[in-house]
Scaffold this motif. Structure first.
Motif, short mmCIF file in Angstrom:
data_model
loop_
_atom_site.label_atom_id
_atom_site.label_comp_id
_atom_site.label_asym_id
_atom_site.label_seq_id
_atom_site.Cartn_x
_atom_site.Cartn_y
_atom_site.Cartn_z
N ALA A 360 0.82 -1.21 0.00
CA ALA A 360 0.00 0.00 0.00
C ALA A 360 0.86 1.26 0.00
O ALA A 360 0.40 2.33 -0.40
CB ALA A 360 -0.93 0.01 1.21
N THR A 361 2.10 1.14 0.45
CA THR A 361 3.01 2.28 0.48
C THR A 361 3.60 2.48 -0.92
O THR A 361 4.24 1.57 -1.47
CB THR A 361 4.15 2.06 1.49
OG1 THR A 361 3.58 1.87 2.79
CG2 THR A 361 5.09 3.27 1.52
N ASP A 362 3.37 3.64 -1.48
CA ASP A 362 3.83 3.93 -2.84
C ASP A 362 5.34 3.81 -2.94
O ASP A 362 6.08 4.32 -2.10
CB ASP A 362 3.39 5.35 -3.24
CG ASP A 362 3.59 5.61 -4.72
OD1 ASP A 362 3.28 4.72 -5.52
OD2 ASP A 362 4.05 6.72 -5.06
N GLY A 363 5.79 3.10 -3.96
CA GLY A 363 7.23 2.96 -4.21
C GLY A 363 7.84 1.69 -3.67
O GLY A 363 8.92 1.29 -4.11
N LEU A 364 7.17 1.03 -2.72
CA LEU A 364 7.72 -0.22 -2.18
C LEU A 364 7.40 -1.39 -3.11
O LEU A 364 6.35 -1.42 -3.76
CB LEU A 364 7.15 -0.50 -0.79
CG LEU A 364 7.60 0.42 0.34
CD1 LEU A 364 7.05 -0.08 1.68
CD2 LEU A 364 9.11 0.54 0.41
N GLY A 365 8.31 -2.35 -3.15
CA GLY A 365 8.11 -3.56 -3.93
C GLY A 365 8.30 -3.41 -5.41
O GLY A 365 8.03 -4.35 -6.17
N LYS A 366 8.82 -2.27 -5.86
CA LYS A 366 8.95 -2.02 -7.30
C LYS A 366 9.90 -2.99 -7.98
O LYS A 366 9.76 -3.26 -9.18
CB LYS A 366 9.41 -0.57 -7.55
CG LYS A 366 8.38 0.47 -7.26
CD LYS A 366 7.30 0.53 -8.34
CE LYS A 366 7.81 1.13 -9.64
NZ LYS A 366 6.76 1.18 -10.67
N ASN A 367 10.89 -3.49 -7.23
CA ASN A 367 11.86 -4.41 -7.83
C ASN A 367 11.64 -5.85 -7.36
O ASN A 367 12.54 -6.67 -7.42
CB ASN A 367 13.29 -3.96 -7.53
CG ASN A 367 13.59 -3.97 -6.04
OD1 ASN A 367 12.68 -3.94 -5.21
ND2 ASN A 367 14.87 -3.99 -5.69
N GLN A 368 10.42 -6.15 -6.89
CA GLN A 368 10.12 -7.48 -6.38
C GLN A 368 9.01 -8.14 -7.20
O GLN A 368 8.19 -7.46 -7.81
CB GLN A 368 9.68 -7.41 -4.90
CG GLN A 368 10.75 -6.89 -3.95
CD GLN A 368 10.23 -6.73 -2.53
OE1 GLN A 368 9.04 -6.88 -2.26
NE2 GLN A 368 11.13 -6.42 -1.61
N ILE A 369 9.02 -9.47 -7.20
CA ILE A 369 7.94 -10.23 -7.81
C ILE A 369 7.45 -11.28 -6.81
O ILE A 369 8.18 -11.68 -5.91
CB ILE A 369 8.37 -10.94 -9.11
CG1 ILE A 369 9.54 -11.90 -8.86
CG2 ILE A 369 8.71 -9.92 -10.19
CD1 ILE A 369 9.90 -12.77 -10.05
N ARG A 370 6.19 -11.70 -6.98
CA ARG A 370 5.69 -12.85 -6.23
C ARG A 370 5.66 -14.05 -7.16
O ARG A 370 5.20 -13.96 -8.30
CB ARG A 370 4.28 -12.60 -5.70
CG ARG A 370 3.80 -13.72 -4.78
CD ARG A 370 2.29 -13.71 -4.57
NE ARG A 370 1.57 -14.17 -5.75
CZ ARG A 370 0.27 -14.47 -5.75
NH1 ARG A 370 -0.43 -14.34 -4.65
NH2 ARG A 370 -0.33 -14.88 -6.86
N ILE A 371 6.16 -15.16 -6.65
CA ILE A 371 6.13 -16.42 -7.39
C ILE A 371 5.25 -17.40 -6.63
O ILE A 371 5.40 -17.59 -5.42
CB ILE A 371 7.55 -17.00 -7.55
CG1 ILE A 371 8.39 -16.08 -8.45
CG2 ILE A 371 7.52 -18.42 -8.09
CD1 ILE A 371 9.85 -16.49 -8.55
N ALA A 372 4.32 -18.04 -7.34
CA ALA A 372 3.50 -19.11 -6.77
C ALA A 372 4.08 -20.44 -7.22
O ALA A 372 4.11 -20.72 -8.42
CB ALA A 372 2.05 -18.97 -7.22
N TYR A 373 4.55 -21.25 -6.26
CA TYR A 373 5.15 -22.53 -6.65
C TYR A 373 4.10 -23.64 -6.63
O TYR A 373 4.15 -24.59 -5.87
CB TYR A 373 6.39 -22.87 -5.83
CG TYR A 373 6.34 -22.75 -4.33
CD1 TYR A 373 6.07 -23.85 -3.52
CD2 TYR A 373 6.61 -21.53 -3.70
CE1 TYR A 373 6.05 -23.74 -2.14
CE2 TYR A 373 6.60 -21.42 -2.32
CZ TYR A 373 6.31 -22.53 -1.55
OH TYR A 373 6.30 -22.42 -0.18
N VAL A 374 3.14 -23.49 -7.55
CA VAL A 374 2.03 -24.43 -7.65
C VAL A 374 2.17 -25.33 -8.89
O VAL A 374 1.20 -25.96 -9.32
CB VAL A 374 0.68 -23.67 -7.70
CG1 VAL A 374 0.39 -23.01 -6.37
CG2 VAL A 374 0.67 -22.64 -8.82
N LEU A 375 3.38 -25.39 -9.45
CA LEU A 375 3.65 -26.22 -10.62
C LEU A 375 4.59 -27.36 -10.24
O LEU A 375 5.26 -27.32 -9.22
CB LEU A 375 4.30 -25.37 -11.72
CG LEU A 375 3.56 -24.09 -12.13
CD1 LEU A 375 4.39 -23.33 -13.15
CD2 LEU A 375 2.19 -24.43 -12.69
#
Length: 396
Positions: A360-375
């Motif tokens: 929710a904080t603007d600017g945070l997480g810009k260089n991050q991704i979420r990966i779902a390991y459901v494969l």
């Protein structure tokens, strides 16, 4: 031309689904996409649940009770008892997915411009439900350097105002995979009792805990009955995302009575899905043992492969089936779109969820991704290889 509502304009896009048009276009051009972006397990739904729908003898598909069928809720209470959570059937409202349970909870505890404190990064739809209810999300930052552990309790206390109504957590966490300890839950319990707030815990990933760690529910904590609200769902537990069956659970009678009025406005949860979900409660423990073993193997492989890529920092999940990876780039949204539009390895690419949408904080997480390991593990290994090659090309 008529205008849409300010609330509608403020509704956030899903960071998981907003890239779908680019993915569909890539598929039309012949690309194979490995989906790391969405938490849709590839685990088979228990056959007992599928057979319950297939073999039922209903002649009229009637409305069910607003709170869900009595037999189903009785069995759900039995499920909780097996997990050391002692509630009665009338402490449970069956909802159309965990999503509706969240919406009912927010609508029942907060008015327009009231506030809910949530550790970020958090499940992106919390923002959407809050916006729909006119509630302000107040984020408290957890950090990848700390594996996304509970922020210092003083950070929560500094954010509490007269408009604060609740603290909301996801345990184990989506998108971080972090599992809150008993001690962390007790810290939250003390602060919500001190300030007379609700503690809402999204516990839909309860079964998926690793490294010999155990899940500790907020309703296992003594003295929290009037404050605790559990959000739950069959979606991930039984690989039944399409059933759309969830639960709102609380021993606070006024809260349940209020939420039931929201439920009456939408009439009832789906009948066939309740039949399937009630049958799923008979799923043997061996099913979960096998599923957990598989997810641990997937997590271990994923983390090991990601750590081989230069410049990548990754948190180690202790539950659920997600992890956050920090990449050596500036803009994960741009990178994720570029993967779908411009990058291929033998006509293959990967689809990831940019993590900024989970903050929710603007600017945070810009260089991050979420990966779902459901494969499966082969697909995960291939996906991380493609991701590594993509980073070399993108940075270059």
């Amino acid at each position: 031309m008529p205008s849409v509502s300010k609330k509608g304009q403020a509704m956030p896009q899903s960071p998981i689904r907003k890239l779908v048009p680019f993915a569909e276009n890539a598929k039309k051009k012949g690309a194979k996409i490995i989906h790391l972006n969405i938490g849709q397990p590839d685990i088979k739904t228990p056959q007992i649940a599928l057979d319950a729908v297939k073999n039922n003898t209903l002649s009229v598909l009637e409305y069910s009770r607003t709170e869900g069928s009595e037999s189903f809720r009785e069995k759900v209470a039995g499920y909780y008892a097996k997990n050391a959570i002692h509630v009665a059937a009338n402490d449970i409202i069956v909802t159309t997915g965990g999503s509706e349970a969240l919406s009912f909870a927010m609508g029942s505890i907060a008015d327009t411009d009231d506030e809910i404190i949530i550790p970020e990064p958090f499940y992106a739809n919390y923002n959407g439900f809050a916006t729909a209810c006119g509630i302000k999300v107040v984020p408290v930052v957890s950090k990848i350097e700390d594996n996304f552990a509970l922020p210092p309790i003083e950070d929560f206390e500094q954010l509490i105002t007269p408009r604060t109504k609740a603290i909301l957590i996801c345990n184990p966490g989506n998108p971080t995979g972090y599992l809150y300890s008993k001690e962390e839950i007790q810290k939250l319990a003390r602060i919500v009792k001190k300030h007379d707030l609700y503690l809402i815990a999204d516990e839909v990933y309860r079964e998926f805990t690793y490294d010999d760690r155990e899940h500790y529910s907020i309703l296992q904590e003594e003295g929290l009955d009037e404050h605790a609200i559990i959000i739950d769902s069959v979606s991930k537990r039984y690989s039944m995302c399409g059933a759309r069956i969830g639960f709102l659970v609380s021993k606070n009678k006024e809260l349940i009575a209020t939420a039931l009025k929201f439920g009456q406005a939408r009439l009832s949860p789906p009948t066939y899905a309740q039949i399937a979900s009630e049958a799923a409660l008979e799923t043997p423990q061996s099913y979960f043992d096998e599923v957990k073993t598989e997810y641990v193997a997937r997590r271990n492989l994923l983390i090991a492969e990601l750590e081989k890529i230069e410049g990548v920092k990754v948190a180690r999940p202790q539950g659920a089936f997600y992890c956050i990876a920090e990449l050596p780039i500036q803009d994960a949204d741009d990178f994720a779109q570029w993967l779908l539009e411009d990058f291929r390895v033998n006509d293959e690419t990967v689809m990831v969820a940019p993590a900024a949408g989970f903050y929710a904080t603007d600017g945070l997480g810009k260089n991050q991704i979420r990966i779902a390991y459901v494969l499966d593990q082969d697909s995960l290994k291939r996906a991380v290889f493609i991701l590594g090659e993509a980073l070399k090309s993108y940075i270059g």
